[in-house]
Design an enzyme around this catalytic site. Structure first.
Site, PDB file in Angstrom:
ATOM      1  N   GLY A  43       0.829  -1.195   0.000  1.00 30.25           N
ATOM      2  CA  GLY A  43       0.000   0.000   0.000  1.00 30.25           C
ATOM      3  C   GLY A  43       0.858   1.237   0.000  1.00 30.25           C
ATOM      4  CE1 TYR A 259       2.931  -7.357  -9.139  1.00 30.17           C
ATOM      5  CE2 TYR A 259       0.994  -6.834  -7.828  1.00 30.17           C
ATOM      6  CZ  TYR A 259       2.076  -6.426  -8.579  1.00 30.17           C
ATOM      7  OH  TYR A 259       2.320  -5.097  -8.772  1.00 30.17           O
TER       8      TYR A 259
END
Length: 493
Positions: A43, A259
Site C-alpha cells: 500500500g 504477485y
C-alpha cells in the site's frame, strides 16, 4: 475503485494494505515504522501508526509513503509507548482521503480502541445501513469502521467478547490488529483469506502481514495466525488463543504466491520466491516456446522467468530494464502520456533483443494495456518474434476480499478468448499457466474442485463467501427501468 496511485493504466492488481503491530516492545512505534517500510509494496497511498503509552492513545497518519511520514526521530518520538500498530494502504472500499487512513481509533465505553485492517468486508454497506438506522454516526467511509460500531453496540461484558460478537456479523476477508488499554488482539477471518503472521523480538510479540517485516526488524517468525484464530497478548506477556468460529477448510489468497507478497516472504508454509520459480517451471512444461531468450517483465516476472529458463534450458536475460526512481505514476488522460509513463518505468535492452526471438514472462494480465505496450516496445527494439507467457491463469473475475481490481468488464480475460487476447497484445503466441499447474507449483497435487485449497476466485469465479453488498447492488440494478441504468463498478461499493 480506481485510485490515482496505480500504474499508468491501472493495469496491475493492487493489494489493499499491510498491517504491523508490536506489544511489549521498548520502542514499539520505531519497530512498527520499520515493519511498515518492509510492507510498503502492499500500500503506497497512505500510512498510519497509533501507539499506547499506558495512559493515552496517540495517532499519526498521513498520505504518501512510510518514509514521508515516519522517517524522522521527531515523528517516532511523538508516538511513545510499548504498544503500537501501523497500516499502509491503497483505497478500495471507502476511497482515498485522510479520514480513511488507518489505524482507525475510537473512544468506547471500555476505553480506547484502535484497529488496523487488511481485507474487505463484503457486507459492510448492509451492516452500515443497519447501524446508521440505529443511531451510529460514522466518521469515515471505510468498511473497517463498521467493526468499531459493532463492537461499540455489543452487549457482551469484555472488549474481547465484544470483538468476537462483532465479527460474527462480518463476511468477507480480514486480518486485524486491535489495540485496547489491556493489550493487543490479532485475528484472521475463518477462511484465512488475508495473511497474518506472528513473531517475537525479545520480550515483544509482533504481528505482520508478511514474514519479511520480521526479517527487517530483527524478529523471529513464530507461526502464521491460523484462520479463524483470535490471539490476545497482554502487558504481562501472557498470550491466549481462541478459535470461536469453529473449523473450516482454509482458503488463503493464492495471488499472494503469484504477485502480492514480497519474494523474500513465506506464505502458507512455502517460500514465495521458490513458489514463483516453480510456477515458471510449470509454465515451461505446459506451454514451451522455441525462442532464443527468456525475458522477465520486471520486477514481478523475474522469479517465474528464472524457473521457465531453468526448465526449458534457455538463456535468461534482462531484455527490459526497469527504472526504480520513477516514483508513483498518476493516471494520464491521453494515450501519448500513458505510453510515456510506461517507457519511464521500462526500457528495452535494445542491444540484447535486436534480431532475437524472445518470450516475455509476466505475473498476470489484467486490462492488457501494459502487456501491449511492452510487446510493442520489444518489436520496436528489433525482436524478430515476441511470445508472451503468464505465471497465473487468466484473471477474469473481480476480487471482493481486499484487492483493488478493475470492474469485470475491463478485465481482458473476461472480454476475450485466448486468441483474441493474443491479437490484442500483438504477441506471436500467448499462454497462461493452468489452474492445476498453479496449484502444483505451490505444493498441491492440483485444484480440489470440491474443496479448493486456496481462494482463486479471480481466476475461477468460485467465491468462498457470500457477497451480500454485491448481490443487493445487482438486485437494485435489475429493478431499475432500462433507461435509468448506468454502468457501475462491479465491486462492492
Amino acid at each position: 475503485m480506481t485510485h490515482p496511485f496505480m500504474d499508468a493504466d491501472g493495469d496491475k492488481l493492487r493489494e489493499e494494505c499491510g498491517v504491523f503491530g508490536a506489544i511489549n516492545a521498548e520502542k514499539a512505534s520505531a519497530a512498527t515504522a520499520l515493519g511498515l517500510h518492509a510492507l510498503q509494496h502492499r500500500g503506497q497511498e497512505a500510512a498510519g501508526i497509533t501507539s499506547f503509552d499506558g495512559h493515552d492513545f496517540i495517532s499519526r497518519r498521513g498520505l504518501g509513503h512510510v518514509a514521508e511520514n515516519f522517517s524522522s526521530p521527531e515523528a517516532i518520538a511523538e508516538l511513545p509507548g510499548t504498544m503500537a500498530a501501523g497500516h499502509v494502504r491503497y483505497s478500495t472500499t471507502g476511497g482515498a482521503g485522510l479520514r480513511n487512513v488507518q489505524p482507525l481509533y475510537a473512544e468506547l465505553a471500555s476505553g480506547g480502541f484502535a484497529i488496523a485492517h487488511n481485507g474487505n468486508i463484503s457486507n459492510a454497506q448492509s451492516l452500515r445501513k443497519d447501524l446508521v438506522g440505529k443511531g451510529s454516526i460514522f466518521q469515515s467511509t471505510s468498511d473497517t469502521e463498521v467493526i468499531i460500531h459493532l463492537v461499540a453496540t455489543s452487549r457482551y461484558p469484555t472488549v474481547a467478547d465484544r470483538l468476537i460478537d462483532a465479527l460474527r456479523f462480518v463476511e468477507g476477508a480480514y486480518a486485524l490488529i486491535v489495540m485496547t488499554p489491556t493489550g493487543m488482539i490479532a485475528c484472521r477471518d475463518p477462511l484465512g483469506i488475508r495473511p497474518l503472521v506472528m513473531g517475537r523480538m525479545g520480550d515483544a510479540v509482533l504481528f505482520a502481514s508478511e514474514s519479511v517485516a520480521f526479517d527487517v526488524v530483527g524478529a523471529e517468525l513464530i507461526r502464521e495466525v491460523e484462520p479463524g484464530e483470535i490471539i490476545f497478548v497482554d502487558f504481562a506477556g501472557e498470550i491466549k488463543s481462541l478459535h470461536p468460529f469453529g473449523s473450516r477448510p482454509a482458503r488463503p489468497c493464492i495471488f499472494e504466491h503469484v504477485y502480492f507478497s514480497r519474494p523474500d516472504s513465506t506464505f502458507a508454509g512455502h517460500s514465495v520466491y521458490e513458489a514463483r520459480k516453480a510456477i515458471g517451471k510449470e509454465l515451461a512444461i505446459e506451454s514451451p516456446c522455441d525462442v532464443d531468450l527468456v525475458v522477465p517483465v520486471p520486477d514481478s516476472g523475474v522469479p517465474a522467468a528464472i524457473g521457465f529458463a531453468q526448465q526449458s534450458g534457455l538463456p535468461f536475460e534482462l531484455g527490459i530494464i526497469r527504472s526504480h526512481y520513477v516514483g508513483r505514476t498518476f493516471i494520464q488522460p491521453s494515450d501519448s502520456a500513458r505510453n510515456a509513463g510506461v517507457k519511464r518505468k521500462h526500457n528495452a535492452n535494445r542491444a540484447l533483443v535486436a534480431g532475437k526471438r524472445i518470450v516475455l514472462i509476466d505475473d498476470s494480465i489484467v486490462r492488457g494495456t501494459t502487456s501491449l505496450k511492452i510487446v510493442e516496445m520489444m518489436r520496436e527494439a528489433g525482436a524478430s518474434e515476441v511470445h508472451f507467457r503468464v505465471a497465473s491463469p487468466p484473471t477474469a473475475n473481480s476480487c471482493f476480499y481486499g484487492v483493488d481490481t478493475p470492474e469485470r468488464s475491463k478485465l481482458l480475460a473476461a472480454r476475450m478468448e485466448l486468441d483474441a487476447m493474443r491479437e490484442f497484445i500483438k504477441a506471436d503466441s500467448l499462454a497462461f499457466v493452468s489452474i492445476d499447474g498453479l496449484y502444483r507449483a505451490v505444493g498441491a497435487k492440483g485444484r480440489n474442485n470440491a474443496c479448493p485449497q486456496f481462494c482463486d476466485a479471480c481466476f475461477t469465479g468460485d467465491y468462498p463467501t457470500s457477497l451480500t453488498d454485491l448481490a443487493q447492488t445487482e438486485r437494485k440494478s435489475d429493478e431499475l427501468p432500462f433507461a435509468d441504468r448506468s454502468p457501475t463498478d462491479s465491486r462492492a461499493a
